[in-house]
Design an enzyme around this catalytic site. Structure first.
Site, short mmCIF file in Angstrom:
data_model
loop_
_atom_site.label_atom_id
_atom_site.label_comp_id
_atom_site.label_asym_id
_atom_site.label_seq_id
_atom_site.Cartn_x
_atom_site.Cartn_y
_atom_site.Cartn_z
N GLU A 103 0.59 -1.45 -0.07
CA GLU A 103 0.15 -0.06 -0.12
C GLU A 103 0.70 1.48 0.10
OE1 GLU A 103 -2.28 1.41 -0.60
OE2 GLU A 103 -3.91 1.85 0.86
N ASP A 104 0.04 2.50 -0.49
CA ASP A 104 0.97 3.61 -0.46
C ASP A 104 1.10 4.28 0.84
OD1 ASP A 104 -1.65 4.29 -0.41
OD2 ASP A 104 -1.64 5.60 -2.04
N ASP A 107 -3.29 5.86 6.59
CA ASP A 107 -3.78 7.14 7.32
C ASP A 107 -4.88 6.91 8.39
OD1 ASP A 107 -4.51 9.93 7.73
OD2 ASP A 107 -5.39 10.08 6.01
N PHE A 156 -0.59 16.59 4.17
CA PHE A 156 -0.99 15.91 2.75
C PHE A 156 0.17 15.84 1.85
CE2 PHE A 156 -3.16 15.18 -1.09
CZ PHE A 156 -4.01 14.32 -0.76
N ARG A 169 0.70 12.31 -9.56
CA ARG A 169 1.20 10.94 -9.04
C ARG A 169 2.60 10.73 -9.69
NH1 ARG A 169 -3.25 7.93 -6.99
NH2 ARG A 169 -4.96 8.10 -7.91
P1 IMP Z 1 -7.01 5.37 4.76
O1 IMP Z 1 -8.26 4.54 4.62
O2 IMP Z 1 -7.49 6.76 5.73
O3 IMP Z 1 -6.04 4.89 5.70
O4 IMP Z 1 -6.60 6.13 3.44
C1 IMP Z 1 -5.67 5.27 2.94
C2 IMP Z 1 -5.72 6.20 1.46
O5 IMP Z 1 -6.02 7.61 1.21
C3 IMP Z 1 -4.42 5.91 0.83
O6 IMP Z 1 -4.34 4.87 0.06
C4 IMP Z 1 -4.29 7.14 -0.06
O7 IMP Z 1 -4.86 6.89 -1.33
C5 IMP Z 1 -5.07 8.30 0.54
N1 IMP Z 1 -4.15 9.19 1.34
C6 IMP Z 1 -4.06 9.13 2.94
N2 IMP Z 1 -3.31 10.16 2.96
C7 IMP Z 1 -2.98 10.76 1.77
C8 IMP Z 1 -1.96 11.90 1.54
O8 IMP Z 1 -1.44 12.23 2.17
N3 IMP Z 1 -1.84 12.09 -0.04
C9 IMP Z 1 -2.58 11.36 -0.93
N4 IMP Z 1 -3.29 10.57 -0.53
C10 IMP Z 1 -3.58 10.15 0.81
MG MG Z 2 -4.48 4.46 -2.00
#
Ligand code: IMP
Ligand code: MG
Length: 184
Positions: A103-104, A107, A156, A169
């Site tokens: 995963e990237d 959050d 962010f 991206r």
């Molecule tokens: P989560 O479900 O809140 O953990 O979000 C995960 C997804 O939110 C990641 O796979 C990203 O696509 C997106 N995301 C969360 N933080 C960022 C950020 O700082 N920049 C860009 N995308 C983010």
């Molecule tokens: Mg993502």
């Protein structure tokens, strides 16, 4: 000197820093999976993990199958909407297989919690999560990855797979967006 996109406030991780960290992470993949007899399936979560995954697999020495999922949780906006939808599911059956999700960023943790619950229900032999970035201050659910590249604070980021409204991206580094860009 690298050319910096005009929308970027500052660079958090440049290309070299990312490359050397990702080599460390592929060493971890190699040592974690070197002794397994069954298949390893590496699951990339599109689209954000693509540059990370492409770099990572260049130095993975163990055999693996590659598969992908697309989930939507963000709608290209700054804050997570809270709901997660499976847009594209795996092509492979993961029963009794070793699965590594790439995963990237984690959050709120909602995306990963949903994916892990879904994939666990298919009875893999093992299931681990590797993320490039970890934002622990953003957590809304109790979830921790098995390994990660860098911890970042609650800001962010864009570039190297991370998008702002589906764009940016392609930047070869990870940077923080200028405040004025959020107002556009
Ligand atoms: P989560 O479900 O809140 O953990 O979000 C995960 C997804 O939110 C990641 O796979 C990203 O696509 C997106 N995301 C969360 N933080 C960022 C950020 O700082 N920049 C860009 N995308 C983010
Ligand atoms: Mg993502």
């Amino acid at each position: 000197m690298q050319n910096i996109d005009r929308r970027i406030k500052y660079i958090l991780f440049d290309q070299k820093t990312l490359e050397s960290k990702i080599t460390e992470l592929s060493d971890w993949v190699n040592s974690t999976y070197e002794k397994i007899d069954d298949d390893l399936i590496i699951v990339g979560l599109l689209k954000g993990s693509l540059p990370f995954l492409a770099q990572l697999i260049k130095t993975v020495k163990v055999d693996f199958l590659l598969d992908f999922m697309i989930l939507s949780s963000y709608d290209g906006k700054e804050h997570s909407s809270g709901s997660v939808k499976v847009v594209l599911d795996l092509a492979n059956d993961i029963k009794n297989k070793n699965v590594l999700i790439v995963e990237d960023i984690i959050d709120t943790g909602r995306t990963m919690q949903k994916v892990v619950n879904l994939l666990q229900s298919r009875n893999p032999k093992s299931l681990k999560v590797l993320t490039l970035l970890n934002k622990p201050s953003g957590r809304k659910v109790d979830f921790e990855p098995d390994n990660f590249g860098f911890i970042i604070k609650n800001e962010f980021v864009v570039g190297f797979g991370f998008d702002w409204k589906e764009k940016m991206r392609q930047l070869p580094y990870i940077g923080v967006l200028k405040d004025e860009e959020f107002k556009k």
